[in-house]
Design an enzyme around this catalytic site. Structure first.
Site, PDB file in Angstrom:
ATOM      1  N   HIS A   1      10.757 -19.166  -5.546  1.00  0.00           N
ATOM      2  CA  HIS A   1      11.423 -19.018  -4.258  1.00  0.00           C
ATOM      3  C   HIS A   1      12.273 -20.011  -3.226  1.00  0.00           C
ATOM      4  O   HIS A   1      13.170 -19.447  -2.930  1.00  0.00           O
ATOM      5  CB  HIS A   1      10.158 -18.397  -3.425  1.00  0.00           C
ATOM      6  CG  HIS A   1       9.999 -18.131  -1.872  1.00  0.00           C
ATOM      7  ND1 HIS A   1       9.371 -18.524  -1.298  1.00  0.00           N
ATOM      8  CD2 HIS A   1      10.273 -16.297  -1.969  1.00  0.00           C
ATOM      9  CE1 HIS A   1       9.410 -17.888  -0.345  1.00  0.00           C
ATOM     10  NE2 HIS A   1      10.194 -16.499  -0.525  1.00  0.00           N
TER      11      HIS A   1
ATOM     12  N   HIS B   1      15.568 -18.531  -2.086  1.00  0.00           N
ATOM     13  CA  HIS B   1      16.374 -18.884  -0.711  1.00  0.00           C
ATOM     14  C   HIS B   1      17.862 -19.942  -0.555  1.00  0.00           C
ATOM     15  O   HIS B   1      18.251 -20.304   0.515  1.00  0.00           O
ATOM     16  CB  HIS B   1      15.198 -19.302   0.562  1.00  0.00           C
ATOM     17  CG  HIS B   1      14.396 -18.314   0.778  1.00  0.00           C
ATOM     18  ND1 HIS B   1      14.226 -17.188   1.610  1.00  0.00           N
ATOM     19  CD2 HIS B   1      13.388 -17.601  -0.068  1.00  0.00           C
ATOM     20  CE1 HIS B   1      13.828 -16.246   1.580  1.00  0.00           C
ATOM     21  NE2 HIS B   1      12.994 -16.377   0.464  1.00  0.00           N
TER      22      HIS B   1
ATOM     23  N   HIS C   1      11.651  -9.230  -3.138  1.00  0.00           N
ATOM     24  CA  HIS C   1      10.695  -9.801  -2.143  1.00  0.00           C
ATOM     25  C   HIS C   1       9.335  -8.391  -2.882  1.00  0.00           C
ATOM     26  O   HIS C   1       7.981  -8.577  -2.870  1.00  0.00           O
ATOM     27  CB  HIS C   1      10.315 -10.005  -0.439  1.00  0.00           C
ATOM     28  CG  HIS C   1      11.112 -10.854  -0.275  1.00  0.00           C
ATOM     29  ND1 HIS C   1      12.022 -11.265  -0.338  1.00  0.00           N
ATOM     30  CD2 HIS C   1      10.207 -12.133  -0.109  1.00  0.00           C
ATOM     31  CE1 HIS C   1      12.319 -12.420   0.405  1.00  0.00           C
ATOM     32  NE2 HIS C   1      11.806 -13.313   0.050  1.00  0.00           N
TER      33      HIS C   1
ATOM     34  N   GLU D   1      15.081  -9.728   7.643  1.00  0.00           N
ATOM     35  CA  GLU D   1      15.061 -11.075   7.525  1.00  0.00           C
ATOM     36  C   GLU D   1      14.790 -12.325   8.500  1.00  0.00           C
ATOM     37  O   GLU D   1      14.346 -12.327   8.549  1.00  0.00           O
ATOM     38  CB  GLU D   1      16.147 -11.642   6.342  1.00  0.00           C
ATOM     39  CG  GLU D   1      16.025 -12.794   5.735  1.00  0.00           C
ATOM     40  CD  GLU D   1      16.692 -13.956   4.842  1.00  0.00           C
ATOM     41  OE1 GLU D   1      17.971 -13.088   4.621  1.00  0.00           O
ATOM     42  OE2 GLU D   1      16.436 -14.757   4.456  1.00  0.00           O
TER      43      GLU D   1
ATOM     44  N   HIS E   1      11.111 -10.995  10.090  1.00  0.00           N
ATOM     45  CA  HIS E   1      10.006 -11.825   8.771  1.00  0.00           C
ATOM     46  C   HIS E   1      10.002 -13.227   8.905  1.00  0.00           C
ATOM     47  O   HIS E   1       9.485 -13.842   8.766  1.00  0.00           O
ATOM     48  CB  HIS E   1      11.151 -11.285   7.259  1.00  0.00           C
ATOM     49  CG  HIS E   1      11.052 -12.483   6.866  1.00  0.00           C
ATOM     50  ND1 HIS E   1      11.888 -13.399   5.659  1.00  0.00           N
ATOM     51  CD2 HIS E   1       9.941 -12.490   5.311  1.00  0.00           C
ATOM     52  CE1 HIS E   1      11.863 -14.369   5.006  1.00  0.00           C
ATOM     53  NE2 HIS E   1      10.457 -13.394   4.857  1.00  0.00           N
TER      54      HIS E   1
ATOM     55  N   HIS F   1       6.239 -15.387   9.270  1.00  0.00           N
ATOM     56  CA  HIS F   1       6.075 -16.071   8.122  1.00  0.00           C
ATOM     57  C   HIS F   1       5.175 -17.431   9.185  1.00  0.00           C
ATOM     58  O   HIS F   1       4.257 -18.410   9.785  1.00  0.00           O
ATOM     59  CB  HIS F   1       7.328 -17.071   7.464  1.00  0.00           C
ATOM     60  CG  HIS F   1       7.391 -16.236   5.890  1.00  0.00           C
ATOM     61  ND1 HIS F   1       6.674 -17.037   5.394  1.00  0.00           N
ATOM     62  CD2 HIS F   1       8.404 -15.534   5.895  1.00  0.00           C
ATOM     63  CE1 HIS F   1       7.515 -15.974   3.889  1.00  0.00           C
ATOM     64  NE2 HIS F   1       7.499 -14.848   4.502  1.00  0.00           N
TER      65      HIS F   1
ATOM     66  N   HIS G   1       4.386  -9.267   3.344  1.00  0.00           N
ATOM     67  CA  HIS G   1       5.784  -8.943   2.601  1.00  0.00           C
ATOM     68  C   HIS G   1       5.358  -7.021   2.007  1.00  0.00           C
ATOM     69  O   HIS G   1       7.151  -6.414   1.989  1.00  0.00           O
ATOM     70  CB  HIS G   1       6.402  -8.796   1.210  1.00  0.00           C
ATOM     71  CG  HIS G   1       7.277 -10.615   1.522  1.00  0.00           C
ATOM     72  ND1 HIS G   1       8.849 -10.524   2.013  1.00  0.00           N
ATOM     73  CD2 HIS G   1       7.247 -12.047   2.287  1.00  0.00           C
ATOM     74  CE1 HIS G   1       9.005 -11.620   2.579  1.00  0.00           C
ATOM     75  NE2 HIS G   1       8.679 -12.453   2.237  1.00  0.00           N
TER      76      HIS G   1
END
Lengths: 638, 638
Positions: free
Chosen positions: A175, A179, A206, A311, A326, A330, A366
């Site tokens: 992950h 990114h 995802h 995103e 998104h 987080h 997600h």
């Protein structure tokens, strides 16, 4: 002087050693501070860097753009040395990593594994303490010290059953890497490299993580996850047992029953508003850009536009209006324990791409995001016969070849993680953590194909798996099944007239990365390949290619489909080239994603028939296999 | 061979060094494991030891009784070395400390400060992280390293205003020491030493801690605390930033609004039931023992019986019926983040006597307990005039003599704490933490007393302080005032006929400990005194004798009362002897508490008048003084 890839590799590695500790040498004092570095150092040292946090990301982008823009390799190294001691530790490693992955003169240089750079993001803090105590007690400075990984809980929390999976070092490293390859702030006009279908890949990678997680849950006799959907609902608890070596503070534990709280930067209402606006756009069928122009969400570009918007990335069509749901999700869930910062806590694991997969809320969050994408996919028509068929091609048999036919054995296996490149233990022997992870036996797919035509047909072979039964033992219908379909492989094959037998090894999967080199191996020049590039380091870990299954042998669909490569191709790519190793989730170096079809095809859209068998065409084959888990732990083979 | 005190001191100190790390020498392997140790090692290493937890305490009691009974000093040391590596680290230090304090052959041997044995219980983990990094960076291994103490929050949490007080190293060390001198499980019949009025002292010491905390709150413009009273109401949050270096795990942070949860060992219903039974006993006027015998809660023994019952200690008259409300309250609060242990978290700071004072809930919890004691005190009659007066004696004037008359200046002072005896930094130079704490200027009380009789009268001089105004600026009535009265001093003085000028220095206070020796000072033989004993190490820190006050000069009552020592005395004690240094909160070595009056007299009972001035007799004097706080930080003088 032109340096070879090996020489560059050796000069790059020290940039990542002891990253949480200020350098002894004070590189920065050797040189004047380059004026290009002005305005950096905003995020203080000892703070936890988050890729999901707009301000952090803005500073990181500034730094990686400067580093990528450095004219020579020497200048690049010099800039790295200069910033090392004054920018934030995590931001430094991120920006230097992005720069190395994208600098043309760093082609062939590999990044050391993130788990060796920041083991504190992967290894529970008790384990690190055990290691410190062991090495202190052991007077033989040349001996390796090995400690066992400590656990983070027990099954009084039913979710702990999945801890081995969520806390797997490989998926968390994946992950992080993903990114790195796809920064939300990537600006093609500045860097000169396009990231093809980045928004769609965000959605798809995802979506697949969620599908794989649910396969794993069903393997463990756990129900599929409840998607997050209500911003005011109490959250489940989670304790990572991680402490950051950057500041010594824990990633805080979240007890059961907390709810999301407004932050100074973003409120829960903002998130709800963005959700509604995105939902409106999906059901109205177009998004509005900042000038009020309508951009339709059609079946070629729609998902890519939505992915960027959700995103949200630099490509978001209108971030002022659609927000950044998104990323802020987080951050807001990571700060639920200290929303106004009154306790000076670290954020939770959710705000770090290297740690967020550990938290059960990651997957539920997600799934929530994915449900928006699925709402969009529901607006598209079913694939019709002509979209799906491959005239003249028939799959007659699919066999999975392993110890037992049509069964894959899974088991736990021990591996080691070397801590010695992150911490100075003052000894020659390495200090290592021994941990166990899920793994599976190697296997082959044997696919028998009849080409009823008289011409050789280039084909794309698509392989998926999904559990046959749900958590209550009922057979899954296509509506639910397609959400659980995990991509196992996708490759090109030439189908000659008549009978063809395609044999494909599990290790060659387009989903997985073949191998990640350790710090020690890289320092010895292993695996140096000057044609390697950014995509080479990205990929799903091979040891998690197959869901765990259960002790009795859990039935899975093994779905194989052949499509016409002449329709799938995007140019002359995908046939040759390096680092097409893990294209499915990571893309490929040739700029265009090497499959014209929507990612996840044919399971990305609603299927009109309830049962898979009623829907399959001759160019598809659904085979029932089992996955059998064995409790014993294997020793690592290398 | 008879060892001197100094020799013993030097042999005892290494027992406390590097207590969280297993010994390199593996002392235990040198000797057979003594049969006395059967049943020890139950609490695993790396677990957090809690004096409030019945099971932990049972094991600790077993160990300290074995250690106290060892026949010779050599055998005692040998036993300590044997247990060190197999019993729990915290339990080891506790049991060893209790044994040292109570072994006759250890008279004069001083315990090293708990903050140097377990600095992780006193210093936020970021500070350690910083110290470790500095130690790693500094190539000169002889150089002393000093890092600054890091903070634990900010004033977005209004309670953070009091963190300098709650997190003061001195009061936390005091609390640890107090519980070493007064173990809940102390069995006089086994150890041969009586602890006089232990139950009453439990009540009084904690009552005074609450009173002092409220004085400090008013000093900071904060309202007095809300007593805890509802087992189901949400709790305030608190983050200690401590990490146990025993297992590397944090003392978890508690976010706002968690509520207490049942534990496997004790439920909220148990607590509520015990509270009701104790309350019933108070209002009915007697308690029942296990054979249904009734014991009156009378003026002489009532409070001592109740104190033992509430704690609960070994002396509890019927623990089966009245439970152990205080101890379990600490445990249940500490485990609110992980009540069923599913996350394998450490308990919070509340379950450790060395850390519990950091948490705002500590004071609210103890106010709740104190309210039960006060309910009992309300059942007693007011003090009559003949109980309060001292015929023929008149206090004519009281003056506080400092820089300015009747004003005490307070300020912050910096001090250092040495980490080098707890951790191995691989260097000869010390590694230290610099921190600030509240302190005050030294001052004298000048008390003028007329003895109108023709005889010398031995007297007890009692000095208290309390704020004049409440949080809203209203003058405090005696009902509230008496709860805020903090004992400043209590001493014997002979009053000659005619005019007497008593001068008493603040440093001589019966509440405070004169000075504490550091590890290094003890290692150099400083302060060794073979008449010293257990009580010598117990006492309120001198730097917190005076509440902070405020910048404008906060008005306080300074209440002085002179009583007839012939009525106060309990034998021939209190006049002479060593370690009557801090008798008020810690008792004295001469077995009987050196004051026959109820602790806190005359403010322990309700006062029938609203205003103090209407109630004072000639042998009392109430003077208004101010306490003025200055923002600047002074350097420590030693």
């Amino acid at each position: 002087m032109v340096l070879g890839a090996l020489e560059k590799q050796l000069r790059v590695l020290p940039l990542f050693e002891y990253a949480s500790i200020p350098t002894k040498e004070k590189f920065a004092l050797k040189a004047h501070r380059d004026p290009k570095l002005q305005g950096l150092g905003v995020l203080g040292r000892g703070q936890l860097f988050s890729l999901f946090h707009a301000e952090h990301l803005a500073e990181a982008t500034k730094l990686y753009e400067v580093l990528i823009g450095a004219k020579t390799f020497e200048e690049f190294l010099d800039l790295c040395h200069q910033v090392r001691d004054f920018v934030n530790e995590g931001l430094y490693v991120y920006a230097v990593s992005v720069a190395i992955l994208h600098r043309p003169d760093c082609k062939g240089v590999s990044l050391p594994p993130i788990q060796e750079i920041f083991p504190d993001k992967f290894v529970t803090v008790q384990t690190l303490y055990d290691a410190f105590k062991e090495f202190w007690q052991n007077p033989h400075k040349e001996e390796d010290v090995i400690v066992d990984m400590q656990t983070t809980g027990n099954i009084l929390d039913p979710e702990y059953n999945l801890a081995y999976y969520r806390e797997d070092i490989g998926i968390n490293a994946h992950h992080w890497h993903w990114h790195l390859v796809y920064p939300a702030t990537w600006r093609p006009e500045v860097i000169g490299k396009v990231k093809d279908r980045k928004g769609e890949l965000f959605y798809y990678m995802h979506q697949q993580m969620c599908a794989r997680y649910d396969c794993e849950r069903l393997s463990n006799g756990m129900p599929r996850m409840e998607p997050f959907h209500n911003f005011h609902e109490p959250l489940e608890g989670y304790s990572s047992h991680l402490s950051s070596s950057i500041n010594g503070l824990p990633y805080p534990s979240r007890p059961d029953g907390m709810t999301l709280q407004d932050l100074k930067e973003v409120s829960v209402q903002d998130l709800e508003r963005w959700r509604d606006r995105i939902s409106d756009a999906i059901h109205i069928g177009h998004v509005e850009d900042e000038n009020g122009s309508h951009v339709p969400l059609d079946d070629t570009r729609g998902i890519d536009i939505l992915g960027a918007m959700v995103e949200a990335s630099y490509e978001s069509i209108n971030q002022a209006f659609y927000g950044s749901i998104h990323n802020w999700g987080h951050v807001i869930s990571a700060r639920v324990l200290d929303p106004d910062g009154r306790y000076h806590l670290n954020p939770g694991v959710m705000s770090d791409t290297a740690t967020s997969l550990r938290d059960p809320i990651f997957y539920r969050w997600h799934r929530f995001i994915d449900n928006m994408f699925q709402d969009y996919k529901e607006t598209l028509p079913h694939y019709n016969h002509s979209d799906l068929e491959f005239p003249g091609i028939e799959i007659t048999k699919v066999l999975l070849n392993a110890e037992h036919t049509n069964n894959i054995n899974t088991f736990k296996e021990f591996s080691m993680l070397d801590l010695s490149h992150a911490y100075e233990f003052g000894r020659d022997g390495a200090v290592k953590v021994r941990f166990s992870h899920l793994n599976h036996e190697d296997f082959h797919y044997k696919i028998q194909v009849e080409n009823h035509t008289s011409k050789t047909k280039p084909a794309t072979v698509r392989i998926f798996m999904a559990p046959k039964y749900d958590e209550l033992g009922n057979e899954l219908d296509t509506k639910n099944l397609r959400r659980l379909m995990i991509e196992m492989d996708k490759f090109h094959a030439e189908i000659h007239p008549g009978h063809n037998t395609i044999v494909r090894h599990s290790k060659d999967s387009s989903v997985t990365i073949s191998s990640a080199r350790s710090f020690g191996q890289l320092a010895h020049g292993e695996g140096i390949n000057e044609h390697a590039n950014e995509y080479c380091s990205c990929g799903w870990p091979d040891h998690l290619l197959v869901p765990r299954g259960d002790e009795k042998g859990m039935p899975f669909h093994l779905f194989v489909m052949l499509t016409d490569w002449l329709h799938d191709q995007v140019g002359d790519h995908g046939k040759t080239g390096m680092c097409t190793d893990a294209v499915s989730y990571c893309g490929a170096k040739d700029q265009l994603y090497p499959d014209r079809r929507p990612m996840g095809f044919p399971f990305d859209r609603h299927i009109e028939l309830e049962h898979l068998k009623d829907w399959v065409l001759p160019n598809m084959k659904d085979t029932l296999i089992t996955v059998t888990h064995h409790e014993e732990i294997h020793n690592h083979n290398h | 061979m008879v060892l001197s005190v100094l020799q013993k001191q030097l042999r005892v100190l290494p027992l406390f060094e590097h207590a969280t790390i297993p010994t390199k020498e593996k002392f235990a392997l040198k000797a057979y494991l003594d049969h006395n140790f059967q049943g020890l090692g139950v609490l695993g290493r790396g677990q957090l030891f809690s004096l409030f937890h019945a099971e932990h305490l049972v094991e600790a009691t077993k160990l300290y009784e074995v250690l106290i009974k060892a026949e010779t000093f050599e055998e005692f040391l040998d036993l300590c070395h044997q247990v060190r590596d197999f019993v729990n680290e915290g339990l080891y230090v506790y049991a060893l400390s209790v044994a040292l304090l109570h072994r006759p052959d250890c008279k004069g041997v001083t315990l090293p400060p708990i903050q140097e044995i377990f600095p992780d219980k006193f210093v936020p983990v970021q500070t350690f992280n910083h110290a470790l990094k500095e130690a790693f960076r500094e190539p000169d291994k002889e150089k002393e390293i000093i890092v600054d103490m890091e903070t634990t929050g900010n004033i977005r949490d209004p309670e953070y205003n009091l963190s300098y007080y709650r997190e003061d190293i001195g009061i936390n060390a005091h609390h640890w020491h107090w519980h070493l001198v007064y173990p809940a499980t102390w069995r006089p019949e086994v150890t041969g030493k009586v602890k006089d009025r232990k139950g009453e002292l439990f009540y009084y010491m904690h009552q005074q801690m609450c009173a002092r905390y409220d004085c400090e709150r008013l000093s900071n413009g904060m309202p007095r605390m809300e007593p805890f009273h509802d087992f189901h109401s949400p709790l305030e949050g608190y983050s200690s930033h401590l990490t146990s270096l025993m297992n590397g795990m944090p003392y978890p942070s508690r976010p706002n609004d968690l509520t207490l949860q049942d534990l496997k060992e004790v439920s909220l219903q148990d607590m509520e039931r015990w509270r009701s039974r104790i309350s019933d006993a108070i209002h009915i006027g007697h308690v029942q023992d296990e054979n249904n015998h009734e014991y009156l809660l009378d003026e002489t023994h009532g409070i001592d019986i109740l104190g033992a019952l509430v704690e609960a200690s070994h002396e509890s008259i019927n623990q089966h019926f009245y439970g152990s409300i205080h101890n379990w309250g600490h445990v249940i609060t500490a485990r609110v983040l992980d009540p069923d242990g599913r996350f394998h978290l450490n308990p919070g700071v509340m379950s450790d006597t060395a850390t519990s004072l950091r948490d705002p809930i500590f004071y609210r919890w103890h106010r709740f307990l104190d309210n039960m004691f006060q309910d009992y005190k309300e059942t007693l009659p007011h003090y009559r005039k003949d109980e309060l007066e001292f015929p023929g004696v008149e206090v004519t004037k009281v003056l506080v003599s400092a820089e300015h008359a009747n004003n005490i200046n307070t300020f912050k002072e910096s001090a250092v704490l040495n980490l080098s005896h707890a951790y191995e930094f691989g260097r000869t130079g010390d590694v230290k933490v610099r921190y600030n704490h509240l302190s005050h200027e030294p001052f004298d009380y000048k008390i003028e007393v007329e003895n109108h009789s023709s005889r010398t009268k031995p007297a007890t001089v009692r000095i208290f302080m309390a704020p004049k105004y409440d949080e809203l600026g209203n003058e405090l009535h005696t009902k509230d005032l008496r709860r805020l009265m903090i004992e400043m001093d209590k001493f014997h003085h002979d009053l000659h006929p005619g005019h007497n000028n008593i001068v008493r220095h603040s440093k001589d206070s019966s509440v405070t400990l004169s000075s504490e020796r550091t590890f290094n000072e003890l290692a150099h033989g400083e302060g060794i005194n073979e008449h010293a004993n257990e009580y010598c190490s117990c006492g309120w820190p001198d730097h917190l004798l005076v509440p902070r006050g405020d910048e404008k000069g906060m008005p306080f009552h300074l209440f002085v009362m002179v009583t007839d020592w012939l009525h106060d005395q309990v034998g021939d004690h209190g006049k002479t002897g060593i370690c009557v240094d801090a008798v008020s909160y810690c008792g004295a070595k001469d077995q009987l508490y050196p004051d026959r009056r109820p602790m806190g007299f005359p403010f322990d009972r309700s006062i029938e008048r609203d205003h103090l001035e209407e109630w004072v007799l000639p042998n009392m004097r109430n003077t208004v003084i101010t306490v003025t706080y200055h923002e600047d930080v002074h350097k420590e003088h030693h």
